[in-house]
Write an enzyme that holds these catalytic residues in place. Structure first.
Site, mmCIF file in Angstrom:
data_model
loop_
_atom_site.group_PDB
_atom_site.id
_atom_site.type_symbol
_atom_site.label_atom_id
_atom_site.label_comp_id
_atom_site.label_asym_id
_atom_site.label_seq_id
_atom_site.Cartn_x
_atom_site.Cartn_y
_atom_site.Cartn_z
ATOM 1 N N GLY A 172 0.852 -1.249 -0.030
ATOM 2 C CA GLY A 172 -0.003 0.129 -0.076
ATOM 3 C C GLY A 172 0.754 1.204 -0.125
ATOM 4 O O GLY A 172 2.097 1.285 -0.314
ATOM 5 N N GLY A 173 0.214 2.358 0.487
ATOM 6 C CA GLY A 173 1.105 3.639 0.685
ATOM 7 C C GLY A 173 2.444 3.652 1.357
ATOM 8 O O GLY A 173 3.312 4.451 1.368
ATOM 9 N N GLY A 407 24.788 14.219 -27.885
ATOM 10 C CA GLY A 407 24.545 14.485 -26.632
ATOM 11 C C GLY A 407 24.868 13.742 -25.350
ATOM 12 O O GLY A 407 24.826 14.222 -24.400
ATOM 13 N N ALA A 408 25.381 12.480 -25.434
ATOM 14 C CA ALA A 408 25.759 11.668 -24.458
ATOM 15 C C ALA A 408 27.128 12.265 -24.174
ATOM 16 O O ALA A 408 27.510 12.178 -22.819
ATOM 17 C CB ALA A 408 25.904 10.154 -24.969
HETATM 18 C C1 HXC Z 1 -3.968 -4.652 11.594
HETATM 19 C C2 HXC Z 1 -3.010 -6.544 10.977
HETATM 20 C C3 HXC Z 1 -2.406 -5.843 9.528
HETATM 21 C C4 HXC Z 1 -2.993 -4.436 9.454
HETATM 22 C C5 HXC Z 1 -1.581 -7.743 9.618
HETATM 23 N N1 HXC Z 1 -1.973 -7.670 10.817
HETATM 24 N N2 HXC Z 1 -1.650 -6.578 8.807
HETATM 25 N N3 HXC Z 1 -3.332 -5.770 11.751
HETATM 26 N N4 HXC Z 1 -3.694 -3.839 10.412
HETATM 27 N N5 HXC Z 1 -2.851 -3.849 8.465
HETATM 28 C C6 HXC Z 1 -2.203 -8.396 11.810
HETATM 29 C C7 HXC Z 1 -3.006 -9.881 11.493
HETATM 30 O O1 HXC Z 1 -4.218 -9.641 11.686
HETATM 31 C C8 HXC Z 1 -2.157 -11.087 12.367
HETATM 32 O O2 HXC Z 1 -2.852 -10.647 13.690
HETATM 33 C C9 HXC Z 1 -0.688 -10.368 12.355
HETATM 34 O O3 HXC Z 1 -0.838 -8.912 12.017
HETATM 35 C C10 HXC Z 1 -0.142 -11.206 11.509
HETATM 36 O O4 HXC Z 1 -0.546 -11.187 10.358
HETATM 37 P P1 HXC Z 1 -1.032 -12.413 9.366
HETATM 38 O O5 HXC Z 1 -1.869 -12.298 8.411
HETATM 39 O O6 HXC Z 1 -1.214 -13.746 10.262
HETATM 40 O O7 HXC Z 1 0.825 -12.864 8.766
HETATM 41 P P2 HXC Z 1 1.038 -13.198 7.298
HETATM 42 O O8 HXC Z 1 0.346 -14.431 6.875
HETATM 43 O O9 HXC Z 1 2.614 -13.263 7.175
HETATM 44 O O10 HXC Z 1 0.418 -12.136 6.311
HETATM 45 C C11 HXC Z 1 1.194 -10.911 6.521
HETATM 46 C C12 HXC Z 1 0.289 -9.824 5.441
HETATM 47 C C13 HXC Z 1 -1.320 -9.760 5.971
HETATM 48 C C14 HXC Z 1 0.515 -10.275 3.885
HETATM 49 C C15 HXC Z 1 1.207 -8.508 5.705
HETATM 50 O O11 HXC Z 1 -1.458 -9.891 7.069
HETATM 51 C C16 HXC Z 1 -1.996 -8.796 5.237
HETATM 52 O O12 HXC Z 1 -2.410 -8.978 4.058
HETATM 53 N N6 HXC Z 1 -2.390 -7.835 5.923
HETATM 54 C C17 HXC Z 1 -3.006 -6.545 5.563
HETATM 55 C C18 HXC Z 1 -2.252 -5.832 4.469
HETATM 56 C C19 HXC Z 1 -2.964 -4.683 4.026
HETATM 57 O O13 HXC Z 1 -3.704 -4.664 3.124
HETATM 58 N N7 HXC Z 1 -2.632 -3.517 4.606
HETATM 59 C C20 HXC Z 1 -3.535 -2.267 4.576
HETATM 60 C C21 HXC Z 1 -2.292 -1.659 3.246
HETATM 61 S S1 HXC Z 1 -3.123 0.044 3.012
HETATM 62 P P3 HXC Z 1 -3.045 -12.007 14.784
HETATM 63 O O14 HXC Z 1 -3.490 -11.171 16.210
HETATM 64 O O15 HXC Z 1 -3.935 -12.983 14.049
HETATM 65 O O16 HXC Z 1 -1.592 -12.495 14.935
HETATM 66 C C22 HXC Z 1 -2.104 0.985 3.724
HETATM 67 C C23 HXC Z 1 -2.259 2.381 3.474
HETATM 68 C C24 HXC Z 1 -1.179 3.307 3.829
HETATM 69 O O17 HXC Z 1 -0.982 0.478 4.429
HETATM 70 C C25 HXC Z 1 -1.393 4.543 3.244
HETATM 71 C C26 HXC Z 1 -0.345 5.386 3.568
HETATM 72 C C27 HXC Z 1 -0.438 6.656 2.553
#
Ligand code: HXC
Length: 518
Positions: A172-173, A407-408
């Site tokens: 993501g971001g 140019g290079a």
């Molecule tokens: C809250 C989160 C989390 C999140 C993971 N966890 N991502 N909790 N917010 N964004 C938690 C899970 O619930 C889990 O908790 C623990 O972290 C470990 O995650 P798992 O999924 O069990 O691990 P894994 O299988 O290794 O997968 C990792 C992962 C997946 C690929 C990162 O967790 C995932 O897809 N997370 C979401 C990613 C996502 O879409 N994030 C938002 C992106 S947008 P428990 O308690 O069960 O252990 C963004 C916007 C930013 O970030 C903008 C900036 C401008």
């Protein structure tokens, strides 16, 4: 037990729990994925015993989705400062064992605190990323946290070196903080960076792709150029960050540290007199030249597998840090294309921002032509490199080894772009274009009108052109190069030039900021 003893015991107990982050089970899960914990990474990065931790007891303030029942001291990131090779460095390492290292508002506050301290104290900031992105339960507050971090990345840019290590997911971001820093390092097979993961890609575009193929270390280190380094494993990655720091100053007001060497500054290398082949269409390996002229043959290459037609990286020359930029004749004949221009301009600007002199080795037949390059804006991208060299005020020493056309020639740190010392080898060809192309443009009518003598006319005119331009002496005659040097003396001549340029002072006109062709 006295009250004081009890207090101390409580502290010891709380610290012991805090260092376990999300707990032993999650640490085991992290290890099972072949990954280290945040604290293990910091221990590898910093000199032994130098870590001073901040905010170990910070906890998130979220009360949504039952978060009020889930508290971990430290909240998903370990922050502080320490030393690398004896010099201070500020560091944050996201802790995947606590809610997947996801970014809460308090976590961003911890990160921003060390970023601010790094700037205030003029020391590099290293971020070790391993996070599931914005903490979903916190909504906009987590996004605001990212905004705070990005703004600091931007304001710190060009003030202190910023280095991002990607040691797990970065989606993501969240990818934009590393993208705003100076160098990004990824680890093969365990780290990935993308705007949206494979599942979302499939639902939006129908494209099926694995995590590794979408945003793994190899992809970003070779195709997109997002990653400057791809390490085989975490140990190698952290060792690379330590090595990188050894070439850099602490901030934009300081010089990089001098590294003592036993390699004689006046060492000659006779093999360089033989390295350029007699046939101008034959390639040779520019790495041999670089390793020959720098101290102890040591070269830390940046973007090794991206745009391999140009080589950039750090070395020492008589102990001083230098940024080396060199065309690579063995890839695409060393021609400049979009990616080579992007790669080199970013590197030149980094070196200029941090007082690292530039040593440029030229063997470039020109810009790559064709629709792919034109549609991809080779004009704008090539202009980036032109801009970067032209605005750079650090000492600039350039050696033309062979071709330097059109140019290079101008782009690659020529005299008119305020090149300080420009040398050429006797094999240099400094001209508007190569002999074949020039004769075809100038004499095509004559050649077509006399088919019987076509080969003869071509050969005659080519010889005339080569005698006039396929050498360094026309440029030397006009003072566009400062001297023609024997290749075997290159190390000595470049070092001597750098010594004389060490006191160089050059200013840019006052302006709010420049408007380089992005
Ligand atoms: C809250 C989160 C989390 C999140 C993971 N966890 N991502 N909790 N917010 N964004 C938690 C899970 O619930 C889990 O908790 C623990 O972290 C470990 O995650 P798992 O999924 O069990 O691990 P894994 O299988 O290794 O997968 C990792 C992962 C997946 C690929 C990162 O967790 C995932 O897809 N997370 C979401 C990613 C996502 O879409 N994030 C938002 C992106 S947008 P428990 O308690 O069960 O252990 C963004 C916007 C930013 O970030 C903008 C900036 C401008």
């Amino acid at each position: 037990m006295s009250i004081q003893q009890e207090n101390i015991a409580k502290l010891v107990d709380r610290r012991a729990k805090a260092v376990l982050g999300g707990g032993e089970k999650r640490i085991e899960a992290q290890h099972a994925k072949g990954k280290k914990t945040a604290r293990e990474r910091i221990a590898l990065l910093l000199d032994e015993g130098s870590f001073e931790e901040f905010d170990m007891f910070v906890q998130h303030r979220c009360t949504n989705f039952g978060m009020e029942k889930q508290h971990f001291d430290g909240d998903g990131v370990v922050t502080g400062c320490g030393t690398v090779n004896g010099r201070p460095v500020y560091v944050f390492a996201q802790d995947f064992t606590v809610t997947g290292g996801s970014l809460s508002k308090t976590m961003s506050e911890k990160i921003c605190k060390v970023m601010d301290m790094a700037v205030k104290n003029g020391a590099p900031c290293v971020g070790l990323n391993d996070s599931g992105g914005a903490r979903i339960q916190e909504g906009i507050d987590a996004l605001a946290g990212y905004g705070e971090i990005f703004e600091r990345n931007i304001l710190s840019s060009g003030v202190i070196p910023q280095i991002s290590g990607i040691f797990g997911p970065c989606a993501g971001g969240a990818v934009y903080s590393p993208a705003l820093t100076d160098f990004t390092l990824m680890v093969k097979d365990t780290s990935y960076m993308f705007l949206t993961g494979p599942a979302v890609v499939k639902s939006v575009t129908g494209e099926e792709v694995s995590q590794e193929d979408l945003g793994g270390a190899s992809v970003h280190a070779s195709k997109s150029g997002v990653a400057h380094f791809a390490a085989e494993n975490e140990e190698e990655g952290i060792a690379t960050i330590r090595e990188l720091l050894s070439y850099l100053p602490q901030n934009n007001l300081e010089e990089a540290p001098v590294k003592p060497t036993s390699d004689p500054y006046n060492r000659v290398d006779d093999s360089l007199n033989e390295i350029v082949p007699d046939n101008p269409n034959k390639a040779y390996d520019m790495y041999r030249v670089i390793r020959s002229i720098v101290d102890d043959g040591a070269f830390l290459e940046v973007h090794r597998n991206f745009a391999r037609n140009i080589i950039v990286g750090f070395a020492h020359m008589n102990g001083r840090s230098v940024g080396v930029v060199a065309n690579q004749p063995s890839i695409l004949a060393g021609a400049l294309d979009i990616n080579a221009s992007r790669k080199a301009s970013r590197f030149v600007r980094f070196c200029d921002a941090f007082n690292i002199p530039l040593v440029t080795l030229v063997d470039v037949p020109g810009f790559l032509c064709g629709t792919r390059q034109e549609y991809g804006a080779i004009i704008t991208n090539g202009a980036k490199l032109l801009y970067a060299y032209g605005e750079a005020t650090v000492p600039k020493v350039t050696v033309t080894l062979r071709k330097s056309y059109g140019g290079a020639h101008i782009v690659m740190s020529c005299k008119q772009l305020r090149g300080d010392i420009n040398y050429a080898w006797p094999s240099a060809e400094i001209a508007v274009m190569g002999a074949d192309g020039a004769v075809n443009v100038l004499y095509s009518k004559e050649i077509k009108s006399d088919p019987e003598r076509a080969d003869e006319i071509f050969a005659e005119k080519k010889k005339e052109y080569e005698e006039l331009f396929s050498n360094p002496y026309q440029a030397a005659r006009y003072g566009y190069i400062d001297d023609v040097i024997e290749p075997r003396n290159t190390r000595f001549r470049v070092i001597r030039a750098l010594e004389f340029l060490a006191s160089k002072k050059q200013e840019l006109p006052a302006k709010k900021h420049d408007n380089l062709p992005l």
